[in-house]
Design a protein around this motif. Sequence first.
Motif, PDB file in Angstrom:
ATOM      1  N   UNK A  23      -1.828   6.970  -2.434  1.00 21.99           N
ATOM      2  CA  UNK A  23      -0.890   7.342  -1.586  1.00 21.99           C
ATOM      3  C   UNK A  23      -0.150   5.722  -2.019  1.00 21.99           C
ATOM      4  N   UNK A  24      -0.623   4.714  -2.749  1.00 19.67           N
ATOM      5  CA  UNK A  24       0.250   3.795  -3.094  1.00 19.67           C
ATOM      6  C   UNK A  24       1.612   3.758  -3.288  1.00 19.67           C
ATOM      7  N   UNK A  25       2.031   3.241  -2.615  1.00 12.87           N
ATOM      8  CA  UNK A  25       3.884   3.762  -2.670  1.00 12.87           C
ATOM      9  C   UNK A  25       4.248   3.099  -4.170  1.00 12.87           C
ATOM     10  N   UNK A  82       7.149   0.526  -6.183  1.00 11.90           N
ATOM     11  CA  UNK A  82       8.082   0.472  -5.087  1.00 11.90           C
ATOM     12  C   UNK A  82       9.773   0.563  -5.742  1.00 11.90           C
ATOM     13  N   UNK A 107       9.604 -10.435  -6.611  1.00  9.23           N
ATOM     14  CA  UNK A 107       8.198 -10.050  -6.937  1.00  9.23           C
ATOM     15  C   UNK A 107       7.677  -9.409  -6.187  1.00  9.23           C
ATOM     16  N   UNK A 148       2.317  -9.325  -6.698  1.00  5.22           N
ATOM     17  CA  UNK A 148       2.456 -10.084  -7.238  1.00  5.22           C
ATOM     18  C   UNK A 148       2.754 -11.952  -6.697  1.00  5.22           C
ATOM     19  N   UNK A 206      -5.470  -7.284  -1.969  1.00  5.38           N
ATOM     20  CA  UNK A 206      -5.541  -6.387  -0.751  1.00  5.38           C
ATOM     21  C   UNK A 206      -6.892  -6.874   0.751  1.00  5.38           C
ATOM     22  N   UNK A 225      -2.420  -1.100   2.734  1.00  5.35           N
ATOM     23  CA  UNK A 225      -2.501  -1.323   1.470  1.00  5.35           C
ATOM     24  C   UNK A 225      -1.424  -0.961   0.574  1.00  5.35           C
ATOM     25  N   UNK A 226      -1.058   0.685   1.019  1.00  6.74           N
ATOM     26  CA  UNK A 226      -0.058   1.302   0.098  1.00  6.74           C
ATOM     27  C   UNK A 226       0.990   0.669  -0.459  1.00  6.74           C
ATOM     28  N   UNK A 227       1.830  -0.383   0.214  1.00  4.94           N
ATOM     29  CA  UNK A 227       2.659  -1.305   0.311  1.00  4.94           C
ATOM     30  C   UNK A 227       2.710  -2.486  -0.506  1.00  4.94           C
ATOM     31  N   UNK A 228       1.044  -2.287  -1.644  1.00  7.32           N
ATOM     32  CA  UNK A 228       0.562  -3.388  -2.501  1.00  7.32           C
ATOM     33  C   UNK A 228       2.514  -3.244  -3.884  1.00  7.32           C
ATOM     34  N   UNK A 229       2.431  -2.326  -3.813  1.00  9.62           N
ATOM     35  CA  UNK A 229       3.866  -2.173  -5.201  1.00  9.62           C
ATOM     36  C   UNK A 229       5.107  -2.585  -4.952  1.00  9.62           C
ATOM     37  N   UNK A 230       5.233  -2.706  -3.089  1.00  9.78           N
ATOM     38  CA  UNK A 230       6.624  -2.748  -2.744  1.00  9.78           C
ATOM     39  C   UNK A 230       7.162  -4.725  -3.112  1.00  9.78           C
ATOM     40  N   UNK A 231       9.084  -4.344  -2.973  1.00  9.68           N
ATOM     41  CA  UNK A 231       9.330  -5.484  -3.335  1.00  9.68           C
ATOM     42  C   UNK A 231       9.765  -6.120  -1.816  1.00  9.68           C
ATOM     43  N   UNK A 241      12.889  -6.674  -0.552  1.00 12.31           N
ATOM     44  CA  UNK A 241      13.750  -5.758  -0.006  1.00 12.31           C
ATOM     45  C   UNK A 241      13.243  -5.224   0.916  1.00 12.31           C
ATOM     46  N   UNK A 242      12.098  -4.139   0.618  1.00 12.60           N
ATOM     47  CA  UNK A 242      12.275  -2.814   1.387  1.00 12.60           C
ATOM     48  C   UNK A 242      11.153  -3.256   2.359  1.00 12.60           C
TER      49      UNK A 242
END
Lengths: 295, 528
Positions: free
Chosen positions: A11-13, A15, B373, B377, B399, B409-415, B417-418
């Motif tokens: 479930x890792x979204x 980005x 980033x 990051x 985490x 934790x699901x947002x870890x790869x988001x940037x 502006x999101x």
Amino acid sequence: MTSANLTDTAQVEQGTSLWKDAWRRLRKNRLALFGLAVLTVFIALALLTPWIAPYAYDAQNLDLGASPPSAAHWLGTDIFGRDLLTQILYGGRISLAVGFVATAVALVIGVTWGAIAGYVGGRVDAVMMRLVDILYALPFMIFIVLLMVVFGRNLLLLFLAIGAVEWLTMARIMRGQVQSLRQQEFVEAAVSLGLSPATIVRRHLVPNALGPIIVYTTLTIPSVMLLEAFLSFLGLGVQPPATSWGLLISYGAETMEEYPWLLIFPGAALTLTLFALNFLGDGLRDALDVRGSGD
Amino acid sequence: MPLLSVRDLQVDFTTRNGRITAVNRIGFNVEPGQITAIIGESGSGKSVACYSLLGLLPTPPASIESGSAVFDGRDLLQMSERELREIRGRDIAMIFQDPMTCLNPYMTVGNQLVEPLIYHRKVTRAQARERALELLAEVGLRDPQATIDQYPHQFSGGMRQRVMIAMALINEPRLLIADEPTTALDVTIQAQILELIAELQRKRNIGVIFISHDLSVVADIADDIVVMEKGHVVERGDRQAIFQAAEHPYTQKLLAAIPAGSKPPADAVREDLIQVRNLCTWFPQGRGAEPLRAVDDVSFTVQRGEVLGLVGESGSGKSTIGRSLLRLVPVTSGEVLFDGTDVTGLAGAGLKQMRRRMQMIFQDPYASLNPRMSVYDTLAEPLLLHGIATRKTVEQGVLQLMDDVGLARAFVRKYPHEFSGGQRQRIAIGRALATRPEFVVADEPVSALDVTIQAQILELMLELGREYGLTMLFVSHDLAVVRHIADRILVLYKGRVVEQGTGDALFNAPQEDYTRQLLQAIPGRGLL
């Protein structure tokens, strides 16, 4: 909890980085995509030329002389009976290489120079930018002509000479970007984390300043190619039997009344490339403009 | 009969991701001689609703789907652009949030003031100027004769807002729409502007729509209050009803989010973690000019484990003190002893080591994160830099930080502006805590956030402060917020410490005039 945690959980979204976002917008721009496609084809052709060229680039056929396009010679031949398609393919290698390599030289010097001047500021900035101003003030065409006369005509030197004048604007753009970026709080945050200046410039400033730089780069390539064409036209660029689009156009222009195809086809190749680069540059400018992201 | 009667108004926006209903079938009345406040957080549709009345929304992307807005017997929504232009600035005037961007920097204030008068009333320039002078005096500008020919940059923020108000009133409008007119102003200036608006409204008997995100701002001046959430009107009522007997849970939430009360006093006397002695931070102002004395001979101590609040208006030097302690601005003179070491003399590895122990949380969550980033990051950088985690354990560390600051934790790869503003501030807090600092400077960490989010972030900071055993310097212009979070408070004025003490002591028995002024300026102190 193990470190595999992150990769295992489905479930890792994912980005959307700003680069991805820009690419998504660029894809919607047909002209830019057309430009990108044309460039890709031309670059591929240039890379594959030695294998796909129908004739050797210095193969003459003096009996044939200048002949219009035919089944044997799709784009005709020049006054020495050399196949024009082959000439254009080989010329494209040189012209594109000059465009890209010289711009890359300008990019590396300009970005580094501008970033350092903008980030360090103060006296260092003043000295570095005055140097840029002085170089700006030199009549660069004479500068290049002089280099060519003193050191002889040499392709590597041509790259360096063009790159050495084109980085100036790049450095100015970069410095302006960095100056406005370093006021931002994320740079202050990086300082207070204890990052070294070099890391801050590399990780935090350069990536954020690249947008305008990329756009300017795509617009620099055509101007560099034109510069090469101009120098070759003057007889200072590439030397026969090696050839470039500029050289071909120069010869074509001499005989354009009798053998118009010698001017039309190399001219078309250069024009198409310039169009492609300009469309792409325009598209990139729109795509990288953050203000456009809310559309 | 109401001056303005809005019924069933719906405004949609067409965006890349489909249609969004920004204002969903709302209705409200504005009575002549009354102030109607429209309250809601960002995205509630409060501004959109008012802008749509005057045809000020770009269409597309906006479209008015339904509704009526009867002003003076005529429906504004049915008018042509030409008719609306007649109404705008003459019968209905507006004041905006940022007085700097709303005034033309290349025109004198006087010329900008007379323009609408000449346009709408067909008077001569001399008559118009006479009227402009009267009005500038009325909105409380000292010496209008001298200032009328000055340019906007020569005025302070509060004075510019007064000019804006004068400009709005010059054509004797019957309805004034004020969109967050005090949000960009200092608390004491805010109090003056609020008073001015209320006074002018009484004197001229006009209707006012006051748009704000903050209930406490309108607590003293509003007659009616309309509460909006996500495009809907959730509650409507007079001031008494809203503040004393709010029915809708959202209104109750807004009320509860207003910071109130003070922190219970700390029990034991603790050792000093930071000793600041005669700190001066001056900024050079070019050759020959006197330097700007942003921080002028300030001394104080911060005890281990306490939250020290720093309050003052803009220009009081409060942010500069925080930045001086962290060596983000060059210190002119004085000592900052951190755990016995003078920070001002450090360089190289010593400075890097000290930076690990002192961190900062910034005001603007939109500017304080590197947009290129991802969360991963951003949080991994300090962990790796200071060797707190290795390449193998860094993921776990990231985490863990996300858990601590309450990010999924699901947002870890988001940037960045999101994320929303509140979520971004959580990321920024996570980054500051990544180095396991002992001391954190929080520079107005909640003033860019909506009220309810503000309450959540304050709660989070208090909780993390306890958990991590943090010592904190909390910088803010908002006394109520500082009282809520700080053990002791320092009041600053023009680069100097005016008064210090516990929150209760300052609130109940202020010693200095300036402190009293600040306390007076807190909006809604009577009702809350």
